[in-house]
Design an enzyme around this catalytic site. Sequence first.
Site, PDB file in Angstrom:
ATOM      1  N   TYR A 193       0.624  -1.092   0.052  1.00  0.00           N
ATOM      2  CA  TYR A 193       0.093  -0.004   0.055  1.00  0.00           C
ATOM      3  C   TYR A 193       0.785   1.156   0.032  1.00  0.00           C
ATOM      4  O   TYR A 193       1.784   1.219   0.565  1.00  0.00           O
ATOM      5  CB  TYR A 193      -1.027  -0.124   1.242  1.00  0.00           C
ATOM      6  CG  TYR A 193      -0.164   0.333   2.596  1.00  0.00           C
ATOM      7  CD1 TYR A 193       0.019   1.519   3.126  1.00  0.00           C
ATOM      8  CD2 TYR A 193       0.234  -0.855   3.373  1.00  0.00           C
ATOM      9  CE1 TYR A 193       0.670   1.880   4.412  1.00  0.00           C
ATOM     10  CE2 TYR A 193       1.119  -0.647   4.376  1.00  0.00           C
ATOM     11  CZ  TYR A 193       1.082   0.732   5.013  1.00  0.00           C
ATOM     12  OH  TYR A 193       2.094   0.801   6.147  1.00  0.00           O
TER      13      TYR A 193
ATOM     14  N   PHE B  11       2.168   9.611   3.689  1.00  0.00           N
ATOM     15  CA  PHE B  11       2.482   9.476   5.151  1.00  0.00           C
ATOM     16  C   PHE B  11       3.208   8.074   5.407  1.00  0.00           C
ATOM     17  O   PHE B  11       3.719   7.981   6.471  1.00  0.00           O
ATOM     18  CB  PHE B  11       1.282   9.494   5.950  1.00  0.00           C
ATOM     19  CG  PHE B  11       0.253   8.712   5.847  1.00  0.00           C
ATOM     20  CD1 PHE B  11       0.159   7.592   6.417  1.00  0.00           C
ATOM     21  CD2 PHE B  11      -0.959   9.114   4.943  1.00  0.00           C
ATOM     22  CE1 PHE B  11      -0.910   6.489   6.388  1.00  0.00           C
ATOM     23  CE2 PHE B  11      -2.037   8.283   4.921  1.00  0.00           C
ATOM     24  CZ  PHE B  11      -2.195   6.970   5.606  1.00  0.00           C
ATOM     25  N   ASP B  12       2.997   7.053   4.541  1.00  0.00           N
ATOM     26  CA  ASP B  12       3.557   5.654   4.718  1.00  0.00           C
ATOM     27  C   ASP B  12       3.461   4.825   3.273  1.00  0.00           C
ATOM     28  O   ASP B  12       2.558   5.100   2.729  1.00  0.00           O
ATOM     29  CB  ASP B  12       2.523   4.957   5.808  1.00  0.00           C
ATOM     30  CG  ASP B  12       3.361   3.628   6.338  1.00  0.00           C
ATOM     31  OD1 ASP B  12       4.616   3.538   6.345  1.00  0.00           O
ATOM     32  OD2 ASP B  12       2.785   2.903   7.004  1.00  0.00           O
TER      33      ASP B  12
ATOM     34  N   ILE C  41      -7.627  -0.382  10.944  1.00  0.00           N
ATOM     35  CA  ILE C  41      -8.774   0.724  11.092  1.00  0.00           C
ATOM     36  C   ILE C  41      -9.892   0.455  10.565  1.00  0.00           C
ATOM     37  O   ILE C  41      -9.877  -0.307   9.438  1.00  0.00           O
ATOM     38  CB  ILE C  41      -8.161   2.197  10.488  1.00  0.00           C
ATOM     39  CG1 ILE C  41      -7.960   2.138   9.187  1.00  0.00           C
ATOM     40  CG2 ILE C  41      -7.108   2.869  11.293  1.00  0.00           C
ATOM     41  CD1 ILE C  41      -7.444   3.304   8.490  1.00  0.00           C
TER      42      ILE C  41
ATOM     43  N   TYR D 195      -8.508   7.572  11.811  1.00  0.00           N
ATOM     44  CA  TYR D 195      -7.532   7.788  13.000  1.00  0.00           C
ATOM     45  C   TYR D 195      -8.689   8.787  14.024  1.00  0.00           C
ATOM     46  O   TYR D 195      -8.055   9.104  14.796  1.00  0.00           O
ATOM     47  CB  TYR D 195      -6.332   7.916  13.138  1.00  0.00           C
ATOM     48  CG  TYR D 195      -5.472   6.700  12.589  1.00  0.00           C
ATOM     49  CD1 TYR D 195      -5.425   5.798  13.427  1.00  0.00           C
ATOM     50  CD2 TYR D 195      -5.037   6.845  11.280  1.00  0.00           C
ATOM     51  CE1 TYR D 195      -4.673   4.721  12.896  1.00  0.00           C
ATOM     52  CE2 TYR D 195      -4.372   5.722  10.626  1.00  0.00           C
ATOM     53  CZ  TYR D 195      -4.272   4.661  11.592  1.00  0.00           C
ATOM     54  OH  TYR D 195      -3.362   3.832  10.811  1.00  0.00           O
TER      55      TYR D 195
ATOM     56  N   PHE E 265      -5.593   5.031   0.576  1.00  0.00           N
ATOM     57  CA  PHE E 265      -4.966   4.123   0.346  1.00  0.00           C
ATOM     58  C   PHE E 265      -4.792   3.387  -0.945  1.00  0.00           C
ATOM     59  O   PHE E 265      -5.951   3.109  -1.444  1.00  0.00           O
ATOM     60  CB  PHE E 265      -5.220   2.847   1.522  1.00  0.00           C
ATOM     61  CG  PHE E 265      -4.705   3.382   2.897  1.00  0.00           C
ATOM     62  CD1 PHE E 265      -3.429   2.863   3.463  1.00  0.00           C
ATOM     63  CD2 PHE E 265      -5.802   3.815   3.674  1.00  0.00           C
ATOM     64  CE1 PHE E 265      -3.308   3.287   4.795  1.00  0.00           C
ATOM     65  CE2 PHE E 265      -5.398   4.381   4.907  1.00  0.00           C
ATOM     66  CZ  PHE E 265      -4.286   4.050   5.563  1.00  0.00           C
TER      67      PHE E 265
END
Length: 566
Positions: free
Chosen positions: A165, A175-176, A195, A221, A238
């Site tokens: 992802y 962010f990731d 999540i 979140y 994502f």
Amino acid sequence: MHSEIFITKYPLTVLLTLIQVACGQLEDVIIDRYFIPTHCSREVQVGDYVRYQYNGTFKDGRKFDSSLDKDFPFVGQVGVESKVIPGLDKGVQGMCVNERRKITIPPHLAYGVLGAVIPPDATLVFDVLLLDLWNKEDKVQIRILHKQQNCKRTVMPSDFVRYHYNGSLLVGNLFDSSNLRNSTYDTYVGQGSLIKGMDEGLLGMCVGERRSIIIPPFLAYDDKGYGTKVPPYATLIFDVLLVDVFNVKDDVKVEVQKIPQPCRRRTVVGDFIRYHYNGSFQDGTVFDSSYSRNSTYNTFIGMGYVIAGIDKALQGVCVGEWRRVTVPPHLAYGENGSGELIPGSAVLIFDLHIIDFHNPKDQVDIKVIYKPAECNLISAANDLIMYRYNCSLLDGTRLYSSDDYPEPPRVTLGQGKLIAGLDEGLQGMCVLERREITVPPHLAHGTNGASGVPSNAVLLFELELLQLQKGVPEGFLFIWLQDSPEPLFPAMDMNQDQEVPLEEFSAFIKLQVAEGRGRLHPGIDSDVILGDMFKKQDRNADGKITEDELNINVNEDNDVPKHEEL
């Protein structure tokens, strides 16, 4: 924004009434959309929640407030019991994420004649950057970017998945990413490990499918954010590639793709098998292949020498069969994987081609293809035969043939000149009989193989017996087929001169053979045999045999003269 900046202590209706009294005509908000993103999938509407950065200044440029100074953007709902002045509430409507606006707000839509911390009748200018936008009614949005045509299984609750992802915010900030770590994210679905929005977004995916999953903050979140890179109240995007899916209840899945007919025998536990394979992951990536090494994989079945899933899938196969075997991780290499080739929790797919198998207890298998009606003699140990053969592996691979040579081979059976299984298969045959024999490796070339013959290979021979000469026991050159003459010397001394030279000795033996009373060793020149036999009887090497020389050896049991072959 601080309440002292955006929340007036007077009701809005009172403020508007005072303004209308003072002025006959009201100015509206002035909006300068000085940066509009190329792509805008959604605009702010009344009732939406927004997150944005702002700078607030007077018309002369003096700053009175900024979210950047507070290190936290403004978050609030638009037009519903809003916490901001009416002009700013109105000014953000219609904005796109990543859009920048300069919003000029007249006093009657700001703090009016009364002011607050702001001076009375102040016109305010807000520079706004919209970071996020959502609504409480929002659902997880799924956009399928690519989907395999042949999708045999989709993600269900309680499945275990492995996926890559890229995670980004609505403004595009990454962010990731699992790709940056070169490692999939591995987890259960629907068991609280993810999540809520991701749990939902993964359902129904196929291996190899790519999805864009957009998750509103309250399914991500929410007000807590995550670490330093995911702020509170952030919508997350994502881009997901599903690499693997399985369930802990999965068993080995076997798809028989091709099975030869007839299938004379199927494997059982304890058999030794040779097979080729391609090993791949569910996304099609090949991790290993026996073909690349040009060598079969050889192992015992059901004895723990291979992973449990393959051990199970190799049972009940036929020679020449093709199978596709899907092995879940708990029957493969589990959570730890294997070295650098196989990651943890990987589902493995093996395309198998069964070359041959045998059991260490197997004997030579003989199938008679043709047998002549009249069969007066059959081959046995010590016989000299001429035969024709073709030799191949069980998968049909040709190894060698008597047709490759000018003449068919001649060999004496039972003398260790052939591999044990072929020697056995050639015995008991009639002239012109044809056989098909299967020889297990322990009766062929064994674990070492031979030139052109793989190790542990089962061999298939097509045989035809062309000629047969009955033999003599090992170590003998001549045997009597009937009782020998008694006494022997007078019969051998054909001219009765009390001595037998080589010529007379040879004539006597050849007469016995011609009349069917004796047999010479086949495959050796008769003159050579007769010369050797004569030398053994001519004890004094004077070129003739006398009666004393012939009787020199006496059998100790019954005092009968012993003449070796004679």
